[in-house]
Scaffold this active site. Structure first.
Site, PDB file in Angstrom:
ATOM      1  N   GLN A  39       8.677  10.445   3.950  1.00  0.00           N
ATOM      2  CA  GLN A  39      10.069  11.060   4.515  1.00  0.00           C
ATOM      3  C   GLN A  39       9.787  12.520   4.966  1.00  0.00           C
ATOM      4  OE1 GLN A  39      11.235   8.474   1.892  1.00  0.00           O
ATOM      5  NE2 GLN A  39      10.842   7.137   3.768  1.00  0.00           N
ATOM      6  N   ASN A  40       8.803  13.190   4.259  1.00  0.00           N
ATOM      7  CA  ASN A  40       8.561  14.724   4.613  1.00  0.00           C
ATOM      8  C   ASN A  40       8.324  14.632   6.237  1.00  0.00           C
ATOM      9  OD1 ASN A  40       7.518  17.452   5.135  1.00  0.00           O
ATOM     10  ND2 ASN A  40       7.855  17.400   2.772  1.00  0.00           N
ATOM     11  N   GLN A  41       9.116  15.806   6.870  1.00  0.00           N
ATOM     12  CA  GLN A  41       8.896  15.786   8.280  1.00  0.00           C
ATOM     13  C   GLN A  41       7.868  16.716   8.763  1.00  0.00           C
ATOM     14  OE1 GLN A  41      13.015  15.994   9.003  1.00  0.00           O
ATOM     15  NE2 GLN A  41      13.271  13.882   9.527  1.00  0.00           N
ATOM     16  N   PHE A  42       7.091  17.359   7.937  1.00  0.00           N
ATOM     17  CA  PHE A  42       6.295  18.360   8.315  1.00  0.00           C
ATOM     18  C   PHE A  42       5.042  17.675   9.451  1.00  0.00           C
ATOM     19  CE2 PHE A  42       2.179  20.355   7.915  1.00  0.00           C
ATOM     20  CZ  PHE A  42       2.573  21.874   8.264  1.00  0.00           C
ATOM     21  N   THR A 139      11.086  20.962   5.326  1.00  0.00           N
ATOM     22  CA  THR A 139      10.808  19.796   6.054  1.00  0.00           C
ATOM     23  C   THR A 139      10.790  18.519   5.128  1.00  0.00           C
ATOM     24  OG1 THR A 139       8.333  19.938   5.150  1.00  0.00           O
ATOM     25  CG2 THR A 139       9.014  20.449   7.636  1.00  0.00           C
TER      26      THR A 139
END
Length: 161
Positions: A39-42, A139
């Site tokens: 789920q981290n958007q980095f 992020t």
């Protein structure tokens, strides 16, 4: 409480910008990869920014950064933390950001992934540092801003490459 350590920097002689996180979260430590939490958007942001097809393959991800002259590291070398929240970070030891920048003179801008990395970086380098420091929205999935809003802010990276 567990003491955790950050990963080595992703950097080479062509790197022109440096993106700094705070410290790896639980999933990243398990996987031994930067920004491993799904789920981290980095990584999604990076692939969007550089018009590349999204990939979950870690080597492909690192190659994307390298190709686009992006270095990646964390401001914290080690700390104690339960879970993945930055607010749970205790007893931190800084990474030697100054040495990294001195050893990679092509780095001309630093981007902080969230407020924690920014606050720590200012403690390390001071406010009057010789290259620009830009703070971007985290992020992390805990920073609940829509992806499109984060992307708009993160697009500033392209102005420095």
């Amino acid at each position: 409480m567990n003491r955790i350590n950050s990963f080595p920097p992703i950097v080479d002689e062509h790197s022109e910008i440096l993106i700094l996180g705070s410290a790896p979260g639980v999933k990243s430590l398990q996987m031994q990869q930067y920004y491993a939490h799904p789920q981290n958007q980095f990584w999604k942001l990076m692939f969007y920014l550089f018009d590349s097809e999204f990939s979950t393959d870690y080597n492909t991800r690192l190659e994307l950064l390298k190709t686009n002259k992006v270095a990646l590291w964390d401001v914290i070398e080690s700390c104690e933390r339960k879970g993945s929240l930055d607010t749970e970070i205790k007893d931190e030891i800084d990474n030697n950001i100054l040495e990294l920048i001195e050893n990679h003179p092509n780095i001309k801008t630093i981007f902080c992934n969230g407020q924690k990395s920014y606050k720590n970086l200012l403690k390390i380098l001071g406010k009057n540092f010789k290259i620009p420091i830009v703070v971007l929205p985290s992020t992390s999935p805990l920073h609940t801003v829509k992806f499109e809003e984060k992307l708009e802010k993160w697009k500033v990276i392209k102005d420095f490459l």
